[in-house]
Write a protein that holds these residues in place. Structure first.
Motif, mmCIF file in Angstrom:
data_model
loop_
_atom_site.group_PDB
_atom_site.id
_atom_site.type_symbol
_atom_site.label_atom_id
_atom_site.label_comp_id
_atom_site.label_asym_id
_atom_site.label_seq_id
_atom_site.Cartn_x
_atom_site.Cartn_y
_atom_site.Cartn_z
ATOM 1 N N THR A 149 -11.749 -22.195 5.044
ATOM 2 C CA THR A 149 -12.347 -23.541 5.085
ATOM 3 C C THR A 149 -11.254 -24.610 5.079
ATOM 4 O O THR A 149 -11.261 -25.546 5.887
ATOM 5 C CB THR A 149 -13.292 -23.760 3.881
ATOM 6 N N ILE A 150 -10.291 -24.460 4.160
ATOM 7 C CA ILE A 150 -9.216 -25.457 4.044
ATOM 8 C C ILE A 150 -8.269 -25.380 5.241
ATOM 9 O O ILE A 150 -7.799 -26.398 5.747
ATOM 10 C CB ILE A 150 -8.461 -25.292 2.703
ATOM 11 N N HIS A 151 -8.023 -24.171 5.726
ATOM 12 C CA HIS A 151 -7.150 -24.028 6.897
ATOM 13 C C HIS A 151 -7.778 -24.701 8.122
ATOM 14 O O HIS A 151 -7.094 -25.394 8.891
ATOM 15 C CB HIS A 151 -6.858 -22.551 7.182
ATOM 16 N N GLN A 152 -9.095 -24.526 8.294
ATOM 17 C CA GLN A 152 -9.781 -25.159 9.430
ATOM 18 C C GLN A 152 -9.745 -26.683 9.315
ATOM 19 O O GLN A 152 -9.616 -27.385 10.315
ATOM 20 C CB GLN A 152 -11.228 -24.670 9.515
ATOM 21 N N MET A 153 -9.841 -27.186 8.080
ATOM 22 C CA MET A 153 -9.827 -28.642 7.881
ATOM 23 C C MET A 153 -8.449 -29.250 8.115
ATOM 24 O O MET A 153 -8.334 -30.373 8.611
ATOM 25 C CB MET A 153 -10.266 -28.985 6.442
ATOM 26 N N THR A 154 -7.403 -28.522 7.715
ATOM 27 C CA THR A 154 -6.062 -29.123 7.679
ATOM 28 C C THR A 154 -5.082 -28.534 8.692
ATOM 29 O O THR A 154 -4.086 -29.180 9.032
ATOM 30 C CB THR A 154 -5.420 -28.927 6.285
ATOM 31 N N GLY A 155 -5.314 -27.288 9.106
ATOM 32 C CA GLY A 155 -4.350 -26.604 9.964
ATOM 33 C C GLY A 155 -3.080 -26.198 9.243
ATOM 34 O O GLY A 155 -2.129 -25.718 9.854
ATOM 35 N N GLN A 156 -3.075 -26.371 7.902
ATOM 36 C CA GLN A 156 -1.852 -26.082 7.140
ATOM 37 C C GLN A 156 -1.924 -24.719 6.453
ATOM 38 O O GLN A 156 -3.004 -24.168 6.255
ATOM 39 C CB GLN A 156 -1.634 -27.172 6.083
ATOM 40 N N ASN A 157 -0.744 -24.215 6.082
ATOM 41 C CA ASN A 157 -0.689 -22.991 5.291
ATOM 42 C C ASN A 157 -1.383 -23.238 3.963
ATOM 43 O O ASN A 157 -1.165 -24.281 3.327
ATOM 44 C CB ASN A 157 0.766 -22.562 5.044
ATOM 45 N N CYS A 158 -2.215 -22.297 3.540
ATOM 46 C CA CYS A 158 -2.950 -22.504 2.299
ATOM 47 C C CYS A 158 -3.337 -21.160 1.695
ATOM 48 O O CYS A 158 -3.215 -20.112 2.340
ATOM 49 C CB CYS A 158 -4.193 -23.353 2.546
ATOM 50 N N PHE A 159 -3.785 -21.214 0.460
ATOM 51 C CA PHE A 159 -4.273 -19.999 -0.181
ATOM 52 C C PHE A 159 -5.396 -20.352 -1.138
ATOM 53 O O PHE A 159 -5.568 -21.502 -1.543
ATOM 54 C CB PHE A 159 -3.148 -19.247 -0.907
ATOM 55 N N ALA A 160 -6.179 -19.331 -1.458
ATOM 56 C CA ALA A 160 -7.285 -19.486 -2.393
ATOM 57 C C ALA A 160 -7.388 -18.190 -3.176
ATOM 58 O O ALA A 160 -6.801 -17.175 -2.790
ATOM 59 C CB ALA A 160 -8.584 -19.737 -1.633
ATOM 60 N N GLU A 161 -8.122 -18.238 -4.271
ATOM 61 C CA GLU A 161 -8.356 -16.990 -4.985
ATOM 62 C C GLU A 161 -9.775 -16.982 -5.516
ATOM 63 O O GLU A 161 -10.396 -18.024 -5.673
ATOM 64 C CB GLU A 161 -7.322 -16.767 -6.095
ATOM 65 N N ASP A 162 -10.285 -15.774 -5.728
ATOM 66 C CA ASP A 162 -11.562 -15.629 -6.412
ATOM 67 C C ASP A 162 -11.362 -14.561 -7.468
ATOM 68 O O ASP A 162 -10.684 -13.551 -7.239
ATOM 69 C CB ASP A 162 -12.682 -15.252 -5.439
ATOM 70 N N THR A 163 -11.925 -14.820 -8.636
ATOM 71 C CA THR A 163 -11.742 -13.924 -9.777
ATOM 72 C C THR A 163 -13.100 -13.589 -10.367
ATOM 73 O O THR A 163 -13.968 -14.448 -10.442
ATOM 74 C CB THR A 163 -10.863 -14.604 -10.848
ATOM 75 N N GLY A 164 -13.250 -12.348 -10.786
ATOM 76 C CA GLY A 164 -14.484 -11.939 -11.448
ATOM 77 C C GLY A 164 -14.195 -11.067 -12.649
ATOM 78 O O GLY A 164 -13.189 -10.359 -12.698
#
Length: 194
Positions: free
Chosen positions: A55-70
């Motif tokens: 989602t963030i990459h599509q918005m910005t075109g920049q290198n990015c990362f995300a995480e999900d934890t459970g």
């Protein structure tokens, strides 16, 4: 190297920056001027992490990362799992989530559990994933007031205290997030040196 961290969770940003040192510049969504709450509609941590980073990459075109934890609890068949943040409802209140888990675990003899983190990195348009786990058990009551989420009821294997009784540098020795980020950082360092 500059990376956008696709999260609005200040606690996660603080933990990550404590692991990273100053070799990478981490920009939060807020710092990037992005004010959205990215949905987590999927039934796996992997898919939710990808949803957030892409989602963030599509918005910005920049290198990015995300995480999900459970938090995955054996006696609850892996629950709360992917629903960890909103286990007791969409208000996402940690105290409510903890109360629900403790109620559901009343009388349970098997208190085994693990935290699992999946990091999704999008670098130069390509996705990479990294996973970290921390095995432990769920206590019968709340211990400590550091940390966030389920930290007051999770005791990692090999420790005498809950995550919420530890300072950040001690928590990082056991933490699922630290283990995932170590793999992530190792990968980035290799990429920089290529």
């Amino acid at each position: 190297m500059k990376l956008i961290f696709a999260t609005n969770n200040k606690n996660k940003v603080k933990e990550f920056r404590s692991l990273l040192g100053d070799q990478f510049e981490i920009i939060t969504l807020q710092e990037a001027g992005i004010d959205i709450d990215i949905p987590e509609p999927h039934n796996t941590l992997e898919a939710n992490a990808t949803e957030k980073s892409s989602t963030i990459h599509q918005m910005t075109g920049q290198n990015c990362f995300a995480e999900d934890t459970g938090l995955e609890i054996e006696a609850l068949n892996g629950a709360p799992g992917v629903l960890s943040a909103r286990y007791a409802g969409e208000q996402k209140e940690a105290a409510d989530n903890i109360a629900k888990v403790l109620h559901e675990m009343e009388g349970a003899t098997n208190r085994g559990a693990q935290f699992r983190t999946v990091v999704s990195l999008i670098l130069d348009g390509k996705e990479y994933q990294f996973e970290g786990t921390s095995k432990g058990h769920i206590s019968t009551e709340i211990h400590g007031d550091n940390g966030f989420g389920y930290d007051p009821i999770f005791f990692p294997d090999g420790a005498e205290r809950s995550f919420a009784e530890m300072e950040l540098n001690e928590k990082n020795q056991y933490s699922h997030r630290a283990r995932a980020f170590e793999k992530f950082i190792g990968f980035l360092q290799k990429k920089i040196n290529e």
